[in-house]
Write a protein that holds these residues in place. Sequence first.
Motif, mmCIF file in Angstrom:
data_model
loop_
_atom_site.group_PDB
_atom_site.id
_atom_site.type_symbol
_atom_site.label_atom_id
_atom_site.label_comp_id
_atom_site.label_asym_id
_atom_site.label_seq_id
_atom_site.Cartn_x
_atom_site.Cartn_y
_atom_site.Cartn_z
ATOM 1 N N GLU A 19 53.992 -17.629 56.672
ATOM 2 C CA GLU A 19 55.294 -18.236 56.986
ATOM 3 C C GLU A 19 55.549 -19.003 55.791
ATOM 4 N N LEU A 20 54.830 -19.494 54.999
ATOM 5 C CA LEU A 20 55.207 -20.033 53.680
ATOM 6 C C LEU A 20 55.803 -19.146 52.727
ATOM 7 N N MET A 21 54.984 -18.088 52.597
ATOM 8 C CA MET A 21 55.456 -16.871 51.522
ATOM 9 C C MET A 21 56.792 -16.453 52.019
ATOM 10 N N SER A 22 56.819 -16.108 53.217
ATOM 11 C CA SER A 22 58.127 -15.484 53.819
ATOM 12 C C SER A 22 59.301 -16.570 53.581
ATOM 13 N N LEU A 23 58.941 -17.874 53.652
ATOM 14 C CA LEU A 23 60.352 -18.656 53.468
ATOM 15 C C LEU A 23 60.503 -18.920 51.939
ATOM 16 N N SER A 24 59.381 -18.811 51.040
ATOM 17 C CA SER A 24 59.294 -19.085 49.521
ATOM 18 C C SER A 24 59.957 -17.939 48.696
ATOM 19 N N ARG A 25 59.672 -16.630 49.508
ATOM 20 C CA ARG A 25 60.056 -15.222 48.538
ATOM 21 C C ARG A 25 61.397 -15.380 48.267
ATOM 22 N N SER A 26 61.790 -15.047 47.211
ATOM 23 C CA SER A 26 63.537 -14.710 46.789
ATOM 24 C C SER A 26 63.844 -13.663 47.837
ATOM 25 N N ASP A 27 65.052 -13.772 48.087
ATOM 26 C CA ASP A 27 65.817 -12.808 48.724
ATOM 27 C C ASP A 27 65.752 -11.367 47.566
ATOM 28 N N SER A 28 65.916 -10.248 48.213
ATOM 29 C CA SER A 28 65.933 -9.283 47.173
ATOM 30 C C SER A 28 67.297 -9.114 46.258
ATOM 31 N N SER A 29 68.364 -9.891 46.644
ATOM 32 C CA SER A 29 69.456 -9.813 45.907
ATOM 33 C C SER A 29 69.049 -10.530 44.546
ATOM 34 N N HIS A 30 68.172 -11.642 44.504
ATOM 35 C CA HIS A 30 67.805 -12.284 43.266
ATOM 36 C C HIS A 30 67.423 -11.512 42.280
ATOM 37 N N PHE A 31 66.956 -10.171 42.625
ATOM 38 C CA PHE A 31 66.137 -9.399 41.388
ATOM 39 C C PHE A 31 67.294 -8.972 40.664
ATOM 40 N N ARG A 32 68.467 -9.193 41.149
ATOM 41 C CA ARG A 32 69.614 -8.541 39.922
ATOM 42 C C ARG A 32 69.505 -9.437 38.742
ATOM 43 N N LEU A 33 68.717 -10.606 38.767
ATOM 44 C CA LEU A 33 68.398 -11.517 37.529
ATOM 45 C C LEU A 33 67.489 -10.760 36.361
ATOM 46 N N VAL A 34 66.727 -9.694 36.734
ATOM 47 C CA VAL A 34 65.841 -9.186 35.901
ATOM 48 C C VAL A 34 66.279 -9.073 34.645
ATOM 49 N N PRO A 35 67.486 -8.254 34.215
ATOM 50 C CA PRO A 35 67.747 -8.111 33.081
ATOM 51 C C PRO A 35 68.018 -9.628 32.153
ATOM 52 N N TYR A 36 68.370 -10.545 32.905
ATOM 53 C CA TYR A 36 68.658 -12.035 32.002
ATOM 54 C C TYR A 36 67.440 -12.709 32.173
ATOM 55 N N ASP A 37 66.457 -12.487 32.903
ATOM 56 C CA ASP A 37 65.021 -13.006 32.818
ATOM 57 C C ASP A 37 64.333 -12.377 31.560
ATOM 58 N N ILE A 38 64.577 -10.994 31.670
ATOM 59 C CA ILE A 38 63.863 -10.322 30.168
ATOM 60 C C ILE A 38 64.533 -10.929 28.945
ATOM 61 N N ALA A 39 65.868 -10.859 28.945
ATOM 62 C CA ALA A 39 66.629 -11.418 27.687
ATOM 63 C C ALA A 39 66.192 -12.682 27.297
ATOM 64 N N SER A 40 65.907 -13.620 28.400
ATOM 65 C CA SER A 40 65.396 -14.887 28.051
ATOM 66 C C SER A 40 63.867 -14.852 27.822
ATOM 67 N N SER A 41 63.020 -13.860 28.215
ATOM 68 C CA SER A 41 61.652 -13.857 27.877
ATOM 69 C C SER A 41 61.509 -13.203 26.302
ATOM 70 N N LEU A 42 62.519 -12.107 25.958
ATOM 71 C CA LEU A 42 62.497 -11.815 24.450
ATOM 72 C C LEU A 42 62.659 -13.047 23.581
ATOM 73 N N ALA A 43 63.750 -13.984 23.975
ATOM 74 C CA ALA A 43 64.030 -15.212 23.285
ATOM 75 C C ALA A 43 62.787 -15.981 23.272
ATOM 76 N N HIS A 44 62.170 -16.119 24.285
ATOM 77 C CA HIS A 44 61.027 -17.229 24.470
ATOM 78 C C HIS A 44 59.897 -16.600 23.418
ATOM 79 N N ALA A 45 59.720 -15.222 23.687
ATOM 80 C CA ALA A 45 58.812 -14.726 22.716
ATOM 81 C C ALA A 45 58.789 -14.945 21.170
#
Length: 474
Positions: A19-45
């Motif tokens: 029940e916790l994980m169902s509530l905590s997990r991001s909605d599938s729409s949030h995964f549109r942020l993948v390109p931006y998280d990758i760009a941030s990760s490249l900068a952080h690297a």
Amino acid sequence: MDQPKRLWGARFRASPAPELMSLSRSDSSHFRLVPYDIASSLAHARELVRAGALSEEEGACIAAALTAIDEDVSAGTLRPSETDEDVHTFLERVLVDRLGPVGGKLRAGRSRNDQAANDLKLYLRDVGRRLALDVLALQDALVTQAQRHVETVAPGFTHLQPAQPVTFAHQLLAHSQTFARDVERLRDWDRRAARSPLGAAALAGSAIALRPELSARELGYEAPCENSIDAVGSRDHVAEFLFVAAMLGVHLSRLAEEIFLWSSRQFGWIELDDAYATGSSIMPQKKNADIAELTRGRAARLIGGLAAMLTALKGLPFAYNRDLAEDKRTAFEAVDTLSLVLPAMAGMVRTMRVNVAALKKQSTDGFTLATEVADWLARRGVPFSEAHEITGALVRHCEDRGIGLDDLAEADLAAVDVRLEPAIRSCLTAEAAVAARRGYGGTAPERVREQLARLAGTLEAQREWAAAYDGPRS
């Protein structure tokens, strides 16, 4: 069987409840942020290499893996699994799967708190420009129609009652002015949003990533946030974006309402193109302005999203709280709503056909030329309060006789007041009425042409802004 990858949990003795994980997990729409998280990760690297937390070789290895992940996600060959709690968990899982322990080094010096704030800000700065281009496409449709109808007279309304003649171009450009301000609000919002949260980590700043100003510039920001708590705990940039979206939605709804009226049988001002109208399942004769109606309805969602975000923020202690995850739900719904509505409205306006004859005929219905009489008297020295009374009596005289102001004979004028001389009849046309409104911003055709010219400059500057973004794009 391998346990699901999480970014936390070592201090816990039991696995999270479903029940916790169902509530905590991001909605599938949030995964549109993948390109931006990758760009941030490249900068952080790159920041970790500068800090010595990664070797040059490890940094290059992580960068290559992140780039490959980005390509795979874009191609649709790599997707989050049901056990990925959020975009950050997904990317670290894949990175570790591909690189082993080296992939786990990327988490040093950062937190999901500054990542989450940064990913959404990057997304909104990117998509804000795309929405601006959609608004500009609608503006192009309005301007094209206005250019065709600079001389077309139409009835202007107050309280939805006939008021004074205007040119139809002037009425269309009234909507253009509101949309121009909406894009300016986006530009002004973007100026305040141009601060990077990276380096704030959980809330106190990072002890490893010590040059956040460099990462900020790499991601298209002007600088890092001044305060690390504010960086992860504030979402006023999201609330402000939602306000701009809601205001744009209201302006779209007002245009939609007018189009709905104009296309009705009772008005008959415009005919919608068949491709941008719908029919009835029971009444074969119907041709409905469904785009306009759906737009009015979707405006409610935009207003609701703003209210939801402000309500989520109002009682939070000032640092990161999971309540802030509402920022993505409201922001994505606003973006998705506008991305549907704006192109549909642009197409409907672009293809509508204007009934010039109906507009001209109705332009003087309902005694819309009455103000011309009062103004004519005032220009000849009659106090306006008295001119107003004389004009009201003239309208009543016309109503009693069942005629319009343009039907008045000399005897009719004299019967009401001797100061109503025959020369007044030269003012009693819709063309004369609009030509007389020749002050700056008025409805006179010459002023409308000037308005069009100024608007063209505004729209060109907005196009340049939308094209000039140098941050990451999806």
